[in-house]
Write a protein that holds these residues in place. Sequence first.
Motif, PDB file in Angstrom:
ATOM      1  N   ASN A  85      17.837 -12.636  -0.079  1.00 47.40           N
ATOM      2  CA  ASN A  85      18.930 -13.081  -0.618  1.00 47.40           C
ATOM      3  C   ASN A  85      18.609 -13.384  -2.182  1.00 47.40           C
ATOM      4  OD1 ASN A  85      21.317 -13.752   0.584  1.00 47.40           O
ATOM      5  ND2 ASN A  85      20.246 -15.740   1.769  1.00 47.40           N
ATOM      6  N   GLU A  86      17.057 -13.671  -2.096  1.00 50.45           N
ATOM      7  CA  GLU A  86      16.516 -13.833  -3.798  1.00 50.45           C
ATOM      8  C   GLU A  86      16.429 -12.232  -4.969  1.00 50.45           C
ATOM      9  OE1 GLU A  86      15.725 -16.441  -5.102  1.00 50.45           O
ATOM     10  OE2 GLU A  86      16.411 -16.876  -3.001  1.00 50.45           O
ATOM     11  N   PRO A  87      17.233 -12.785  -5.569  1.00 44.11           N
ATOM     12  CA  PRO A  87      16.394 -11.133  -6.423  1.00 44.11           C
ATOM     13  C   PRO A  87      15.815  -9.603  -7.154  1.00 44.11           C
ATOM     14  CG  PRO A  87      17.326 -13.597  -7.571  1.00 44.11           C
ATOM     15  CD  PRO A  87      17.103 -13.955  -6.495  1.00 44.11           C
ATOM     16  N   ALA A  88      14.731 -10.995  -6.576  1.00 48.80           N
ATOM     17  CA  ALA A  88      13.464 -10.457  -6.970  1.00 48.80           C
ATOM     18  C   ALA A  88      12.250 -10.599  -5.286  1.00 48.80           C
ATOM     19  CB  ALA A  88      12.396 -10.911  -7.067  1.00 48.80           C
ATOM     20  N   LEU A  89      12.028  -9.256  -5.068  1.00 49.27           N
ATOM     21  CA  LEU A  89      11.454  -8.754  -4.266  1.00 49.27           C
ATOM     22  C   LEU A  89      10.432  -9.993  -3.461  1.00 49.27           C
ATOM     23  CD1 LEU A  89      11.464  -6.689  -1.110  1.00 49.27           C
ATOM     24  CD2 LEU A  89       9.424  -5.765  -2.170  1.00 49.27           C
ATOM     25  N   ARG A  90       9.933 -10.744  -2.579  1.00 52.66           N
ATOM     26  CA  ARG A  90       9.771 -11.550  -1.716  1.00 52.66           C
ATOM     27  C   ARG A  90       7.986 -11.186  -2.248  1.00 52.66           C
ATOM     28  NH1 ARG A  90       9.936 -15.344   3.185  1.00 52.66           N
ATOM     29  NH2 ARG A  90       8.167 -16.073   3.728  1.00 52.66           N
ATOM     30  N   PHE A  91       7.087 -11.977  -2.520  1.00 58.09           N
ATOM     31  CA  PHE A  91       5.481 -11.749  -2.649  1.00 58.09           C
ATOM     32  C   PHE A  91       5.066 -11.601  -1.198  1.00 58.09           C
ATOM     33  CE2 PHE A  91       5.515 -13.737  -6.550  1.00 58.09           C
ATOM     34  CZ  PHE A  91       4.968 -12.560  -7.436  1.00 58.09           C
ATOM     35  N   GLY A  92       4.378 -10.615  -0.962  1.00 57.93           N
ATOM     36  CA  GLY A  92       3.595 -10.741  -0.065  1.00 57.93           C
ATOM     37  C   GLY A  92       4.097  -9.039   1.018  1.00 57.93           C
ATOM     38  N   TRP A  93       5.451  -8.171   0.601  1.00 53.68           N
ATOM     39  CA  TRP A  93       5.865  -7.223   1.020  1.00 53.68           C
ATOM     40  C   TRP A  93       5.361  -6.072   0.480  1.00 53.68           C
ATOM     41  CZ3 TRP A  93       9.536  -5.766   4.734  1.00 53.68           C
ATOM     42  CH2 TRP A  93      10.438  -6.971   5.043  1.00 53.68           C
ATOM     43  N   GLN A  94       5.382  -5.045   1.358  1.00 57.24           N
ATOM     44  CA  GLN A  94       3.791  -4.138   0.426  1.00 57.24           C
ATOM     45  C   GLN A  94       4.432  -2.522   1.274  1.00 57.24           C
ATOM     46  OE1 GLN A  94       0.615  -5.202   3.537  1.00 57.24           O
ATOM     47  NE2 GLN A  94      -0.598  -4.952   1.232  1.00 57.24           N
ATOM     48  N   TRP A  95       4.357  -1.277   0.018  1.00 60.84           N
ATOM     49  CA  TRP A  95       4.581  -0.260  -0.101  1.00 60.84           C
ATOM     50  C   TRP A  95       3.490   0.480   0.392  1.00 60.84           C
ATOM     51  CZ3 TRP A  95       6.624  -3.207  -3.675  1.00 60.84           C
ATOM     52  CH2 TRP A  95       5.670  -3.219  -4.910  1.00 60.84           C
ATOM     53  N   LEU A  96       3.235   2.215   0.780  1.00 61.63           N
ATOM     54  CA  LEU A  96       2.146   2.802   0.434  1.00 61.63           C
ATOM     55  C   LEU A  96       1.813   3.033  -0.837  1.00 61.63           C
ATOM     56  CD1 LEU A  96       3.154   5.494   3.144  1.00 61.63           C
ATOM     57  CD2 LEU A  96       1.543   3.793   3.172  1.00 61.63           C
ATOM     58  N   GLY A 125      10.306   6.324   2.796  1.00 60.24           N
ATOM     59  CA  GLY A 125      10.288   5.391   2.339  1.00 60.24           C
ATOM     60  C   GLY A 125      10.395   4.191   2.289  1.00 60.24           C
ATOM     61  N   VAL A 126       9.405   3.472   2.957  1.00 57.88           N
ATOM     62  CA  VAL A 126       8.569   2.312   3.419  1.00 57.88           C
ATOM     63  C   VAL A 126       8.467   0.543   2.617  1.00 57.88           C
ATOM     64  CG1 VAL A 126       6.465   1.541   5.037  1.00 57.88           C
ATOM     65  CG2 VAL A 126       7.310   3.904   4.949  1.00 57.88           C
ATOM     66  N   MET A 127       9.165  -0.125   3.329  1.00 63.37           N
ATOM     67  CA  MET A 127       8.802  -1.507   2.876  1.00 63.37           C
ATOM     68  C   MET A 127       7.764  -2.247   4.419  1.00 63.37           C
ATOM     69  SD  MET A 127       8.411  -3.254   0.445  1.00 63.37           S
ATOM     70  CE  MET A 127      10.210  -2.239  -0.967  1.00 63.37           C
ATOM     71  N   ALA A 128       6.701  -2.580   3.553  1.00 63.28           N
ATOM     72  CA  ALA A 128       6.328  -3.705   5.055  1.00 63.28           C
ATOM     73  C   ALA A 128       5.618  -4.373   4.841  1.00 63.28           C
ATOM     74  CB  ALA A 128       5.072  -2.305   5.222  1.00 63.28           C
ATOM     75  N   TYR A 129       5.475  -5.345   6.490  1.00 63.61           N
ATOM     76  CA  TYR A 129       4.813  -6.176   6.092  1.00 63.61           C
ATOM     77  C   TYR A 129       3.528  -7.126   7.156  1.00 63.61           C
ATOM     78  CZ  TYR A 129       5.304 -11.670   4.477  1.00 63.61           C
ATOM     79  OH  TYR A 129       5.394 -12.814   3.288  1.00 63.61           O
ATOM     80  N   TRP A 130       2.732  -7.893   6.923  1.00 63.08           N
ATOM     81  CA  TRP A 130       0.935  -7.824   7.322  1.00 63.08           C
ATOM     82  C   TRP A 130       2.367  -8.733   8.770  1.00 63.08           C
ATOM     83  CZ3 TRP A 130       1.131  -9.910   2.688  1.00 63.08           C
ATOM     84  CH2 TRP A 130      -0.210  -9.241   1.502  1.00 63.08           C
ATOM     85  N   THR A 131       1.269  -8.113   9.918  1.00 63.57           N
ATOM     86  CA  THR A 131       1.052  -8.695  11.414  1.00 63.57           C
ATOM     87  C   THR A 131       0.260  -9.592  11.312  1.00 63.57           C
ATOM     88  OG1 THR A 131      -0.041  -7.349  12.483  1.00 63.57           O
ATOM     89  CG2 THR A 131       2.378  -6.634  12.248  1.00 63.57           C
ATOM     90  N   THR A 132       0.416 -10.899  12.065  1.00 68.84           N
ATOM     91  CA  THR A 132      -0.970 -12.088  11.958  1.00 68.84           C
ATOM     92  C   THR A 132      -1.332 -11.964  13.852  1.00 68.84           C
ATOM     93  OG1 THR A 132       1.374 -13.750  12.892  1.00 68.84           O
ATOM     94  CG2 THR A 132       0.705 -13.562  10.414  1.00 68.84           C
ATOM     95  N   VAL A 133      -0.291 -11.793  14.563  1.00 66.62           N
ATOM     96  CA  VAL A 133      -0.529 -11.408  15.473  1.00 66.62           C
ATOM     97  C   VAL A 133      -1.009 -10.417  16.442  1.00 66.62           C
ATOM     98  CG1 VAL A 133      -0.717 -14.038  16.673  1.00 66.62           C
ATOM     99  CG2 VAL A 133       1.279 -12.424  16.942  1.00 66.62           C
ATOM    100  N   GLY A 134      -1.305  -9.532  17.266  1.00 66.98           N
ATOM    101  CA  GLY A 134      -0.627  -8.158  18.214  1.00 66.98           C
ATOM    102  C   GLY A 134       1.246  -8.652  19.167  1.00 66.98           C
ATOM    103  N   SER A 135       0.910  -9.642  19.408  1.00 69.01           N
ATOM    104  CA  SER A 135       1.805  -9.560  20.628  1.00 69.01           C
ATOM    105  C   SER A 135       2.698 -10.422  19.653  1.00 69.01           C
ATOM    106  CB  SER A 135       2.005 -10.043  21.747  1.00 69.01           C
ATOM    107  OG  SER A 135       1.517  -9.087  22.478  1.00 69.01           O
ATOM    108  N   TYR A 136       4.041  -9.597  19.157  1.00 66.57           N
ATOM    109  CA  TYR A 136       5.842 -10.388  18.373  1.00 66.57           C
ATOM    110  C   TYR A 136       6.634  -9.472  18.210  1.00 66.57           C
ATOM    111  CZ  TYR A 136       3.981  -6.089  16.026  1.00 66.57           C
ATOM    112  OH  TYR A 136       3.630  -4.420  15.661  1.00 66.57           O
ATOM    113  N   ALA A 137       7.294 -10.094  17.978  1.00 65.50           N
ATOM    114  CA  ALA A 137       9.241  -9.164  18.530  1.00 65.50           C
ATOM    115  C   ALA A 137       9.507  -9.234  16.881  1.00 65.50           C
ATOM    116  CB  ALA A 137       9.515 -10.345  18.880  1.00 65.50           C
ATOM    117  N   ALA A 138       9.909  -7.806  16.203  1.00 60.18           N
ATOM    118  CA  ALA A 138      10.039  -7.783  15.030  1.00 60.18           C
ATOM    119  C   ALA A 138      12.005  -7.265  15.111  1.00 60.18           C
ATOM    120  CB  ALA A 138       9.330  -7.102  14.479  1.00 60.18           C
ATOM    121  N   THR A 139      12.301  -7.913  14.273  1.00 59.94           N
ATOM    122  CA  THR A 139      13.687  -7.813  14.916  1.00 59.94           C
ATOM    123  C   THR A 139      14.598  -7.492  13.066  1.00 59.94           C
ATOM    124  OG1 THR A 139      13.760  -9.047  16.490  1.00 59.94           O
ATOM    125  CG2 THR A 139      16.059  -8.410  15.426  1.00 59.94           C
TER     126      THR A 139
END
Length: 548
Positions: free
Chosen positions: A363-374, A403-417
């Motif tokens: 919803n924000e007009p700028a990409l949130r800090f923490g997103w990453q790309w190659l 085109g890749v937009m990525a975010y960190w994982t913090t544990v080995g078991s998770y659900a991403a939707t």
Amino acid sequence: MLARHIKNIKYSFLAFILCAAAAGQMTEHSVPSSGQIRRQTPPPPRPTYANPVQAGDYPDPSVIRIGKDYYATATSSEWGPEFPILHSRDLVNWTVVGTVFPRRPEWSAGNYWAPEIWQENGKIYIFYTARRKGGPLCIAAATADKPTGPYTDHGALECQEVGSIDAFPIRDENGKLFLVWKEDGNSVNRPTPLWAQELDTMNWKLVGKRAEIMRNDPNTWEGTLIEGPAIMRRGGWFYMFYSGNFCCGRGCNYAMGVARSRTLLGSWERYDKNPILKGNENWNCPGHGTAVTDERGRTWMMYHAYHPDDTTYVGRQALLDEVNWTADGWATINNGRGPSRQGPAPLGVAEREEEYNFFDDFNEPALRFGWQWLHAAVPEFRTGGGFLELAPNREQAKNPVGGVMAYWTTVGSYAATTMIETDSVRGGALAGISAFGDGDNAVGAGWQNGKIILWRRERGNQRAVFTTDAPRGARQIYLRMNARDGIFYNFAVSADGRGFQPVGFDLNGDYLPPWDRGIRVALTVGGAENAAARFGFLRIEPTNGKYF
């Protein structure tokens, strides 16, 4: 006279008895009778923190204090934007508030490692490692007026033939500013000397004669290398915290030692109880950190380590432990027992562990800090109004994960939707969600021309392993990826975000983590000339290994 004296003694004795009884009575009556006893409320438990203080892939962390604020940065490797900037007021709750470089410096081509954040006279310095285009690893510098930037890059300072890495700034006993760094000899099976040389920040160059101050001892725990020098002064001594042996991957055996010297270029003495920080049942392969002093004068070490369960799948996470000092002036960490599991919060603020659950609705007009790309394939993107519009750049358009937009994982078991607006997927592109190691290695599921495709990418070769019809008539497709122990990946699809149907079978992602990085959750689009897609949100939640 004698009788009067005896009488006075009797009265004095009687007075003593009465006073004692009264005292006893007061003491007794000061406690309410049964049923009315007031129990003193015990003090609230002291706030605690648990390692990691910043979950996710934050190798080689560096930290400084400015007043009541703490700022940190970490290695970003092949992910852009280069070098995150984190902020905290309590050393245990951190937020990504910026990056050093929105785009990689023009002179460089990769390997963005070991940034060291430093401040002096109101100026912020970042000393970092990067590979020169067509050349070796170099140490370089950037400056800003505030920790969040913007930063001005000053380019490479030293690029030795076998590589120069891990620069650390320190003023010597005479107040001259020096840079200490590692010559990357281990990359060609040579020793790894640590060099020191004076730095001219007016002209941004190293001046004078360089001096070797230490090198690895292969007959000790240091093995084939020492690196990551971090130096502080205390009580007339320079103390160097340094790391040794192999840092990364499943076969790592990293640890941290300490040495001291009266002068910066003098004779450095290693502590005979090194390493002062090594792996234990809590964390594996700890090392490469920097020390920071809090307002009370206590010293804390921020460093990285692998969790024994999530290991390379999450990456090297940021930990914190107090540095204590022996009677004879040596530094110790947790009495040599290795990284702590938990402890009292340094500044009395409990750790909130907010980084484990992630949600962005764009919803924000700028990409949130923490997103990453190659950084070698920066995508085109726009965010706001509840959508992320993502497209590969022109050179990467036909790459299925261009085109890749990525975010960190913090544990080995998770659900991403995530949710994909199907009408926005242009040119027959494949758009979806992925467990992303690097540009050559990933697994994922995506929507393409009315189909849900389960795919696997290894060593740059991508192939569909399962295909099924997408829900008919759905203008929005919800995709969910469930990871178990970082190794196994299961995908599901829904037309309404509630009733998810499994897609295909488990995919084994054991091969995904690069040697120096953890896995990311990535939104991906590509595989067509005009590839583009709109994503509605991304949510990542730990699941403790449970499926849908």
